[in-house]
Design a protein around this motif. Structure first.
Motif, PDB file in Angstrom:
ATOM      1  N   SER A   1       0.839  -1.196   0.000  1.00  0.00           N
ATOM      2  CA  SER A   1       0.000   0.000   0.000  1.00  0.00           C
ATOM      3  C   SER A   1       0.877   1.251   0.000  1.00  0.00           C
ATOM      4  O   SER A   1       2.072   1.188   0.323  1.00  0.00           O
ATOM      5  CB  SER A   1      -0.935   0.013   1.215  1.00  0.00           C
ATOM      6  N   VAL A   2       0.274   2.357  -0.368  1.00  0.00           N
ATOM      7  CA  VAL A   2       0.959   3.651  -0.393  1.00  0.00           C
ATOM      8  C   VAL A   2       0.452   4.485   0.779  1.00  0.00           C
ATOM      9  O   VAL A   2      -0.751   4.756   0.874  1.00  0.00           O
ATOM     10  CB  VAL A   2       0.723   4.388  -1.729  1.00  0.00           C
ATOM     11  N   LEU A   3       1.345   4.872   1.686  1.00  0.00           N
ATOM     12  CA  LEU A   3       0.972   5.706   2.825  1.00  0.00           C
ATOM     13  C   LEU A   3       1.042   7.186   2.486  1.00  0.00           C
ATOM     14  O   LEU A   3       0.200   7.966   2.919  1.00  0.00           O
ATOM     15  CB  LEU A   3       1.885   5.412   4.025  1.00  0.00           C
ATOM     16  N   ARG A   4       2.060   7.575   1.750  1.00  0.00           N
ATOM     17  CA  ARG A   4       2.202   8.958   1.274  1.00  0.00           C
ATOM     18  C   ARG A   4       2.535   8.908  -0.203  1.00  0.00           C
ATOM     19  O   ARG A   4       3.536   8.316  -0.609  1.00  0.00           O
ATOM     20  CB  ARG A   4       3.281   9.714   2.049  1.00  0.00           C
ATOM     21  N   ALA A   5       1.690   9.501  -1.000  1.00  0.00           N
ATOM     22  CA  ALA A   5       1.816   9.428  -2.455  1.00  0.00           C
ATOM     23  C   ALA A   5       3.119  10.067  -2.929  1.00  0.00           C
ATOM     24  O   ALA A   5       3.725  10.884  -2.213  1.00  0.00           O
ATOM     25  CB  ALA A   5       0.626  10.128  -3.101  1.00  0.00           C
ATOM     26  N   PRO A   6       3.579   9.685  -4.114  1.00  0.00           N
ATOM     27  CA  PRO A   6       4.808  10.282  -4.650  1.00  0.00           C
ATOM     28  C   PRO A   6       4.749  11.803  -4.632  1.00  0.00           C
ATOM     29  O   PRO A   6       3.744  12.411  -4.987  1.00  0.00           O
ATOM     30  CB  PRO A   6       4.854   9.740  -6.084  1.00  0.00           C
ATOM     31  N   ARG A   7       5.862  12.401  -4.206  1.00  0.00           N
ATOM     32  CA  ARG A   7       5.941  13.848  -4.071  1.00  0.00           C
ATOM     33  C   ARG A   7       7.388  14.276  -4.247  1.00  0.00           C
ATOM     34  O   ARG A   7       8.310  13.487  -4.026  1.00  0.00           O
ATOM     35  CB  ARG A   7       5.430  14.281  -2.693  1.00  0.00           C
ATOM     36  N   ASP A   8       7.591  15.511  -4.624  1.00  0.00           N
ATOM     37  CA  ASP A   8       8.939  16.028  -4.805  1.00  0.00           C
ATOM     38  C   ASP A   8       9.496  16.529  -3.479  1.00  0.00           C
ATOM     39  O   ASP A   8       8.766  17.096  -2.654  1.00  0.00           O
ATOM     40  CB  ASP A   8       8.943  17.167  -5.827  1.00  0.00           C
ATOM     41  N   SER A   9      10.791  16.296  -3.271  1.00  0.00           N
ATOM     42  CA  SER A   9      11.482  16.806  -2.090  1.00  0.00           C
ATOM     43  C   SER A   9      12.778  17.458  -2.543  1.00  0.00           C
ATOM     44  O   SER A   9      13.115  17.450  -3.730  1.00  0.00           O
ATOM     45  CB  SER A   9      11.785  15.663  -1.114  1.00  0.00           C
ATOM     46  N   ALA A  10      13.510  17.994  -1.577  1.00  0.00           N
ATOM     47  CA  ALA A  10      14.780  18.648  -1.912  1.00  0.00           C
ATOM     48  C   ALA A  10      15.810  17.661  -2.432  1.00  0.00           C
ATOM     49  O   ALA A  10      16.798  18.057  -3.060  1.00  0.00           O
ATOM     50  CB  ALA A  10      15.323  19.377  -0.686  1.00  0.00           C
TER      51      ALA A  10
END
Length: 260
Positions: free
Chosen positions: A226-235
């Motif tokens: 499962s995905v807890l936090r969807a793909p996202r951009d970070s530094a």
């Protein structure tokens, strides 16, 4: 026993290991997700396999003892020149040693410990097994981050035990610091205050490199995770926080190259 050559310097995150209920099914999941191959680990650890990429060790998977109510979670191990002395330091600095130190056949000597806020970590004194042998390629561990209530007290603990220097991220609303050895960042501590998951408490998070974060997150779901936090951009690149089918949490990241 003859000590292994070129082992990781004291304090370096040198291994990640997972305790699971179903080792074969867990191998299937990570083998398909990361392209890992598996071979037997130390017999003294019970049902335990090492995962490799192109013949280089990257992680371990063991069977959760049925008589121990332990969480299904990835554990980060830190290299130690002397596991017994490091375990004593853990106790002297307010932590707890839950397992060991004990020998893992002729591979090395290990202990499992908890920091003062309850996060579990491992101690590894290498003999014939160095630990992680490759990093940066898809499927390999690339970062370890402690998620905890606040950074100051626990950072002191890890600095005293492993000799880290710390560098704070300057921010009014972001409690974060990096752990450094010889000026090189080797891990992070993220203080999240009340955002700490109640069902997990303080914990170390293992990050694994992937070629495509969004594709990896979709594959996790297809394989039963499962995905807890969807793909996202970070530094530092594009990240997603996911779980395997048994609930072990980890992060996948497509790291961005550092500027020239």
């Amino acid at each position: 026993m003859t000590e292994v050559g070129n082992r990781h310097p004291h304090g370096t995150p040198c291994w990640v290991s997972l305790l699971a209920r179903g080792v074969e099914a867990t191998q299937e999941f990570y083998g398909r997700l990361f392209g890992w191959e598996f071979h037997p680990g130390p017999s003294s650890l019970g049902t335990y396999v090492r995962a490799s990429l192109n013949g280089k060790n990257v992680a371990g998977i063991g069977e959760l003892p049925r008589d121990r109510p332990l969480p299904i979670a990835w554990t980060t191990y830190f290299a130690a020149d002397d596991a017994d002395k490091t375990a004593e330091l853990v106790r002297g600095c307010g932590g707890t040693v839950g397992v060991g130190p004990l020998d893992a056949d002729d591979a090395g000597r290990l202990a499992i410990a908890l920091d003062p806020l309850g996060a579990v970590f491992g101690i590894w004194q290498a003999v014939h097994h160095r630990g992680i042998e490759t990093s940066g390629e898809p499927g390999s561990p690339v970062w370890n981050e402690l998620v905890t209530r606040e950074t100051s007290m626990v950072a002191t603990f890890y600095s005293l035990v492993f000799g880290f220097e710390t560098q704070h991220v300057v921010s009014t609303d972001f409690d974060y610091l990096t752990l450094q050895l010889d000026g090189r960042p080797v891990g992070g501590i993220h203080g999240v205050g009340r955002g700490l998951p109640r069902d997990r408490g303080a914990h170390w998070m293992a990050y694994f490199e992937v070629a495509d974060t969004d594709a990896a997150a979709r594959q996790v779901v297809q394989l039963g995770g499962s995905v807890l936090r969807a793909p996202r951009d970070s530094a530092y690149g594009r990240v997603a926080t996911v779980t395997d089918p048994e609930g072990a949490v980890f992060t996948v990241i497509r790291t961005e190259p550092l500027p020239a």
